[in-house]
Design an enzyme around this catalytic site. Structure first.
Site, mmCIF file in Angstrom:
data_model
loop_
_atom_site.group_PDB
_atom_site.id
_atom_site.type_symbol
_atom_site.label_atom_id
_atom_site.label_comp_id
_atom_site.label_asym_id
_atom_site.label_seq_id
_atom_site.Cartn_x
_atom_site.Cartn_y
_atom_site.Cartn_z
ATOM 1 N N LEU A 1 0.893 -1.168 0.000
ATOM 2 C CA LEU A 1 0.000 0.000 0.000
ATOM 3 C C LEU A 1 0.927 1.213 0.000
ATOM 4 C CD1 LEU A 1 -2.941 -0.810 2.451
ATOM 5 C CD2 LEU A 1 -2.814 -1.083 -0.033
ATOM 6 N N PRO A 2 0.971 1.942 -1.128
ATOM 7 C CA PRO A 2 2.081 2.878 -1.377
ATOM 8 C C PRO A 2 1.955 4.227 -0.658
ATOM 9 C CG PRO A 2 0.561 2.885 -3.218
ATOM 10 C CD PRO A 2 0.013 1.898 -2.251
ATOM 11 N N CYS A 3 2.122 4.215 0.653
ATOM 12 C CA CYS A 3 2.063 5.482 1.384
ATOM 13 C C CYS A 3 3.276 6.359 1.047
ATOM 14 C CB CYS A 3 1.942 5.251 2.878
ATOM 15 S SG CYS A 3 3.302 4.322 3.587
ATOM 16 N N HIS A 4 4.301 5.747 0.432
ATOM 17 C CA HIS A 4 5.487 6.540 0.072
ATOM 18 C C HIS A 4 5.175 7.528 -1.056
ATOM 19 C CE1 HIS A 4 5.577 2.890 -2.516
ATOM 20 N NE2 HIS A 4 6.035 3.724 -3.450
#
Lengths: 213, 188
Positions: A181-184
């Site tokens: 889950l690409p919180c970056h």
């Protein structure tokens, strides 16, 4: 202590008996082997985890009872691993067992992704470790594709809570399923890279990898 | 107050469980018993009665597991029509290899009555207190004290027998002596 008193008496009365017990203890302790535990959810191992060394640091992966990924979290040291395991025990199930076989598919995908050979993850995610608000925020990330960027403020607006960018940032910071889950891909309105669970270097590296940095 | 992750129990206690299982089931079957004990513990985790002392709980599970394995072996029908290739009585030669230097000890431990062996192993190999030994054997701490001291005395007697005529001593002694040695110390 009762037991200690008894031991003293026993050795006083019959030292040879004690020696035999010590000999048994020594013989039984030779070449001990670590047990191989059941690792499948069917056999009671509700959560199967592994710790992986990756290009962006040490990551703990955990597969939940339903066969979905419940954790992909940075764990730089053993204390961090233990904290994560305790959280899994509390929020998912205490039947947590090391099971590299169960996390192997996602580990392989992670490696491919970090090598620039993969853009999306083909893995079911279970946000059991997230609060309802964190879940709502993290689910928004599905709309932020490979190489794209968004801001905390934009995510807050999408959630209908325009003033809540700080709360959104905190929810992203608590992401239990990092990278997958690409919180970056979420940065400050100014464009600055702010905090990341895996450290700012890791965030920079991930964005550069995706060609967005 | 939730139960700790099972993996931490494994990490902390696997040596104690392995050592106890060896003492209970011998060097050959000990690892099997330990493995089964962990599988049973996992399936029952966390125990319904709570988990005040995880180590004691694991030791009790292990000792019951060893008893079950032992009983299953005893119940297994022996095919009488087939002539066994090796004598059924006497030490298993592989036991000696795995046990390293002390086949006489393992022969002596095998010769103990099961409850004595369990009490002895829990108390002296696993350092369990008498309350834990009692709960493993379904008896009172008073009774387990007696079992342990009987076991210690019996172990010394058996050792004296098995060391006087070590099993598998080969051609070291005379033929007569060797045959006596395979009598498994039931003489006294």
């Amino acid at each position: 202590m009762d037991d200690a008193a008894e031991t003293t008496t026993a050795s006083g009365a019959a030292g040879g008996d004690e020696a035999a017990a010590a000999r048994l203890r020594a013989a039984a302790g030779q070449g001990l082997r670590r047990p191989a535990l059941p690792t499948s959810a069917d056999a009671g191992a509700d959560v199967g985890f592994s710790v992986q060394e990756t290009a962006i640091g040490r990551v703990l992966l955990a597969d939940g009872p339903g066969g979905a990924l419940v954790a992909s979290a940075f764990a730089p040291d053993d204390a961090a691993v233990e904290r994560l395991l305790r959280r899994l025990a509390q929020k998912v199930s205490p039947r947590v067992v090391e099971a590299p076989g169960r996390t192997a598919p996602v580990a392989a995908q992670l490696e491919e992704y970090l090598a620039g050979e993969r853009r999306t993850f083909d893995v079911a995610v279970d946000l059991a470790l997230a609060t309802p608000f964190q879940r709502a925020v993290l689910e928004q990330l599905a709309g932020v594709g490979y190489g794209a960027r968004t801001t905390y403020g934009a995510l807050a607006r999408d959630l209908g809570r325009a003033g809540a960018s700080r709360a959104v940032g905190a929810a992203l910071g608590a992401n239990p399923v990092c990278v997958v889950l690409p919180c970056h891909r979420v940065v400050a309105g100014s464009g600055a890279l702010t905090g990341y669970a895996g450290g700012l270097d890791a965030k920079r590296r991930l964005l550069a990898l995706e060609g967005a940095g | 107050m939730s139960a700790p992750p099972f993996a931490l129990l494994v990490e902390e206690h696997w040596r104690d469980v392995a050592r106890l299982a060896r003492a209970l089931a011998g060097p050959l079957d000990g690892d099997d018993v330990a493995q089964q004990a962990w599988a049973q513990a996992l399936a029952a985790y966390p125990p319904a009665g709570g988990l005040r002392d995880p180590r004691a709980w694991l030791l009790v599970v292990t000792s019951r597991c060893a008893t079950d394995v032992h009983r299953a072996r005893a119940r297994r029908p022996v095919p009488v029509e087939e002539v066994p290739e090796a004598p059924l009585e006497g030490a298993d030669p592989a036991d000696g290899e795995l046990a390293g230097a002390d086949p006489a000890l393992w022969a002596a431990v095998r010769a103990l009555p099961e409850r004595q062996r369990t009490a002895l192993a829990l108390r002296y190999v696993a350092d369990a207190d008498h309350a834990t030994v009692a709960s493993a054997l379904g008896t009172t701490p008073g009774a387990t004290r007696r079992l342990v001291s009987d076991a210690l005395a019996a172990l010394r007697r058996e050792l004296a027998v098995h060391e006087a005529a070590p099993e598998g001593a080969g051609d070291a002694g005379g033929r007569d002596e060797q045959q006596e040695g395979t009598g498994r110390g039931r003489r006294s």
